[in-house]
Scaffold this motif. Structure first.
Motif, PDB file in Angstrom:
ATOM      1  N   MET A   1       0.814  -1.199   0.000  1.00 18.53           N
ATOM      2  CA  MET A   1       0.000   0.000   0.000  1.00 18.53           C
ATOM      3  C   MET A   1       0.857   1.262   0.000  1.00 18.53           C
ATOM      4  SD  MET A   1      -1.703   0.224   3.748  1.00 18.53           S
ATOM      5  CE  MET A   1      -0.778   0.633   5.162  1.00 18.53           C
ATOM      6  N   TYR A   2       2.142   1.125   0.318  1.00 15.13           N
ATOM      7  CA  TYR A   2       3.021   2.288   0.286  1.00 15.13           C
ATOM      8  C   TYR A   2       3.543   2.564  -1.121  1.00 15.13           C
ATOM      9  CZ  TYR A   2       3.052   2.015   5.340  1.00 15.13           C
ATOM     10  OH  TYR A   2       2.678   1.991   6.643  1.00 15.13           O
ATOM     11  N   VAL A   3       3.526   1.546  -1.969  1.00 17.60           N
ATOM     12  CA  VAL A   3       4.073   1.679  -3.316  1.00 17.60           C
ATOM     13  C   VAL A   3       2.970   1.647  -4.363  1.00 17.60           C
ATOM     14  CG1 VAL A   3       5.661   0.655  -4.998  1.00 17.60           C
ATOM     15  CG2 VAL A   3       6.237   0.626  -2.566  1.00 17.60           C
ATOM     16  N   ILE A   4       2.028   0.747  -4.181  1.00 18.53           N
ATOM     17  CA  ILE A   4       0.924   0.577  -5.124  1.00 18.53           C
ATOM     18  C   ILE A   4      -0.386   0.808  -4.378  1.00 18.53           C
ATOM     19  CG2 ILE A   4      -0.246  -1.045  -6.653  1.00 18.53           C
ATOM     20  CD1 ILE A   4       2.474  -2.469  -6.943  1.00 18.53           C
ATOM     21  N   LYS A   5      -1.228   1.633  -4.923  1.00 21.01           N
ATOM     22  CA  LYS A   5      -2.499   1.946  -4.273  1.00 21.01           C
ATOM     23  C   LYS A   5      -3.385   0.696  -4.213  1.00 21.01           C
ATOM     24  CE  LYS A   5      -6.196   5.302  -4.324  1.00 21.01           C
ATOM     25  NZ  LYS A   5      -6.703   6.527  -4.932  1.00 21.01           N
ATOM     26  N   THR A   6      -3.928   0.434  -3.028  1.00 24.32           N
ATOM     27  CA  THR A   6      -4.840  -0.686  -2.837  1.00 24.32           C
ATOM     28  C   THR A   6      -6.079  -0.189  -2.116  1.00 24.32           C
ATOM     29  OG1 THR A   6      -4.045  -1.355  -0.654  1.00 24.32           O
ATOM     30  CG2 THR A   6      -2.861  -2.243  -2.555  1.00 24.32           C
ATOM     31  N   ARG A   7      -7.080  -1.012  -2.082  1.00 25.01           N
ATOM     32  CA  ARG A   7      -8.295  -0.641  -1.358  1.00 25.01           C
ATOM     33  C   ARG A   7      -8.224  -1.042   0.121  1.00 25.01           C
ATOM     34  NH1 ARG A   7     -12.550  -5.117  -3.656  1.00 25.01           N
ATOM     35  NH2 ARG A   7     -11.543  -6.861  -2.648  1.00 25.01           N
ATOM     36  N   TYR A   8      -7.130  -1.682   0.520  1.00 26.70           N
ATOM     37  CA  TYR A   8      -7.012  -2.193   1.880  1.00 26.70           C
ATOM     38  C   TYR A   8      -6.409  -1.213   2.860  1.00 26.70           C
ATOM     39  CZ  TYR A   8      -8.085  -6.466  -0.536  1.00 26.70           C
ATOM     40  OH  TYR A   8      -8.695  -7.414  -1.304  1.00 26.70           O
ATOM     41  N   GLY A   9      -5.924  -0.113   2.396  1.00 30.06           N
ATOM     42  CA  GLY A   9      -5.341   0.870   3.295  1.00 30.06           C
ATOM     43  C   GLY A   9      -4.861   2.068   2.515  1.00 30.06           C
ATOM     44  N   ASN A  10      -4.814   3.191   3.176  1.00 22.72           N
ATOM     45  CA  ASN A  10      -4.349   4.402   2.525  1.00 22.72           C
ATOM     46  C   ASN A  10      -3.351   5.088   3.451  1.00 22.72           C
ATOM     47  OD1 ASN A  10      -3.885   6.722   1.145  1.00 22.72           O
ATOM     48  ND2 ASN A  10      -6.024   7.355   1.010  1.00 22.72           N
ATOM     49  N   PRO A  11      -2.063   4.950   3.173  1.00 21.78           N
ATOM     50  CA  PRO A  11      -1.071   5.576   4.053  1.00 21.78           C
ATOM     51  C   PRO A  11      -1.133   7.100   4.047  1.00 21.78           C
ATOM     52  CG  PRO A  11      -0.014   4.667   2.105  1.00 21.78           C
ATOM     53  CD  PRO A  11      -1.453   4.235   2.068  1.00 21.78           C
ATOM     54  N   HIS A  12      -1.817   7.686   3.066  1.00 17.85           N
ATOM     55  CA  HIS A  12      -1.948   9.141   3.037  1.00 17.85           C
ATOM     56  C   HIS A  12      -2.857   9.647   4.158  1.00 17.85           C
ATOM     57  CE1 HIS A  12       0.146   9.682  -0.781  1.00 17.85           C
ATOM     58  NE2 HIS A  12      -0.467   8.588  -1.193  1.00 17.85           N
ATOM     59  N   ILE A  21       6.113   6.504   2.480  1.00 15.39           N
ATOM     60  CA  ILE A  21       5.867   6.293   1.047  1.00 15.39           C
ATOM     61  C   ILE A  21       7.144   6.488   0.226  1.00 15.39           C
ATOM     62  CG2 ILE A  21       4.613   7.115  -0.982  1.00 15.39           C
ATOM     63  CD1 ILE A  21       2.241   7.668   0.950  1.00 15.39           C
ATOM     64  N   PRO A  22       7.845   7.635   0.322  1.00 16.28           N
ATOM     65  CA  PRO A  22       9.059   7.777  -0.493  1.00 16.28           C
ATOM     66  C   PRO A  22      10.159   6.788  -0.106  1.00 16.28           C
ATOM     67  CG  PRO A  22       8.804   9.662   0.971  1.00 16.28           C
ATOM     68  CD  PRO A  22       7.558   8.842   1.091  1.00 16.28           C
ATOM     69  N   VAL A  23      10.203   6.404   1.171  1.00 14.58           N
ATOM     70  CA  VAL A  23      11.198   5.431   1.623  1.00 14.58           C
ATOM     71  C   VAL A  23      10.943   4.082   0.952  1.00 14.58           C
ATOM     72  CG1 VAL A  23      12.056   4.174   3.639  1.00 14.58           C
ATOM     73  CG2 VAL A  23      11.516   6.609   3.827  1.00 14.58           C
ATOM     74  N   MET A  24       9.692   3.644   0.948  1.00 14.51           N
ATOM     75  CA  MET A  24       9.348   2.354   0.347  1.00 14.51           C
ATOM     76  C   MET A  24       9.525   2.378  -1.164  1.00 14.51           C
ATOM     77  SD  MET A  24       8.742   0.464   2.908  1.00 14.51           S
ATOM     78  CE  MET A  24       7.899  -0.977   2.309  1.00 14.51           C
ATOM     79  N   VAL A  25       9.148   3.477  -1.806  1.00 19.44           N
ATOM     80  CA  VAL A  25       9.331   3.590  -3.264  1.00 19.44           C
ATOM     81  C   VAL A  25      10.817   3.508  -3.603  1.00 19.44           C
ATOM     82  CG1 VAL A  25       9.104   5.138  -5.245  1.00 19.44           C
ATOM     83  CG2 VAL A  25       7.175   4.818  -3.682  1.00 19.44           C
ATOM     84  N   ASN A  26      11.658   4.216  -2.850  1.00 26.63           N
ATOM     85  CA  ASN A  26      13.103   4.162  -3.072  1.00 26.63           C
ATOM     86  C   ASN A  26      13.646   2.756  -2.850  1.00 26.63           C
ATOM     87  OD1 ASN A  26      15.823   5.341  -3.453  1.00 26.63           O
ATOM     88  ND2 ASN A  26      16.040   4.771  -1.310  1.00 26.63           N
ATOM     89  N   MET A  27      13.188   2.108  -1.787  1.00 23.12           N
ATOM     90  CA  MET A  27      13.667   0.765  -1.477  1.00 23.12           C
ATOM     91  C   MET A  27      13.339  -0.204  -2.614  1.00 23.12           C
ATOM     92  SD  MET A  27      12.698  -1.672   1.727  1.00 23.12           S
ATOM     93  CE  MET A  27      11.070  -1.998   1.075  1.00 23.12           C
ATOM     94  N   TRP A  28      12.101  -0.189  -3.079  1.00 25.27           N
ATOM     95  CA  TRP A  28      11.687  -1.106  -4.149  1.00 25.27           C
ATOM     96  C   TRP A  28      12.338  -0.745  -5.476  1.00 25.27           C
ATOM     97  CZ3 TRP A  28       9.776  -5.746  -3.902  1.00 25.27           C
ATOM     98  CH2 TRP A  28       9.139  -6.152  -2.740  1.00 25.27           C
ATOM     99  N   SER A  29      12.436   0.525  -5.803  1.00 20.99           N
ATOM    100  CA  SER A  29      13.033   0.895  -7.091  1.00 20.99           C
ATOM    101  C   SER A  29      14.521   0.559  -7.117  1.00 20.99           C
ATOM    102  CB  SER A  29      12.784   2.368  -7.416  1.00 20.99           C
ATOM    103  OG  SER A  29      13.385   3.200  -6.462  1.00 20.99           O
TER     104      SER A  29
END
Length: 91
Positions: A1-12, A21-29
């Motif tokens: 949910m931090y990288v790909i939007k899901t209906r199960y949670g909204n970190p925003h 969010i930016p930490v997880m995106v950086n980690m995965w990329s």
């Protein structure tokens, strides 16, 4: 949910979660590009050993954006699971 939007949670919806969010995106990329997740700290994310007797090494990511190296010698109760007649994994 931090990288790909899901209906199960909204970190925003939560300020502390939104910081991850930016930490997880950086980690995965970085993992996709190099094969090594960059957690932006001195912590090193080691691959899981293929030897089941080796401890499981992982990085605990907290909401405060700290990255703590941890090690578990018996994750998931390996002794119990190894007694089951599961043939998909041969140790």
């Amino acid at each position: 949910m931090y990288v790909i939007k899901t209906r199960y949670g909204n970190p925003h919806d939560n300020v502390e979660d939104a910081k991850l969010i930016p930490v997880m995106v950086n980690m995965w990329s970085s993992f996709v590009k190099t094969g090594v997740p960059d957690v932006g700290s001195s912590a090193v994310w080691s691959p899981v050993s293929k030897n089941p007797s080796d401890p499981l090494k992982l990085i605990k990511i907290t909401q405060n954006q700290t990255f703590e190296q941890q090690e578990y010698s018996n994750p998931g109760n390996h002794n119990f699971w190894s007694t089951l007649p599961i043939t998909e994994y041969h140790a």
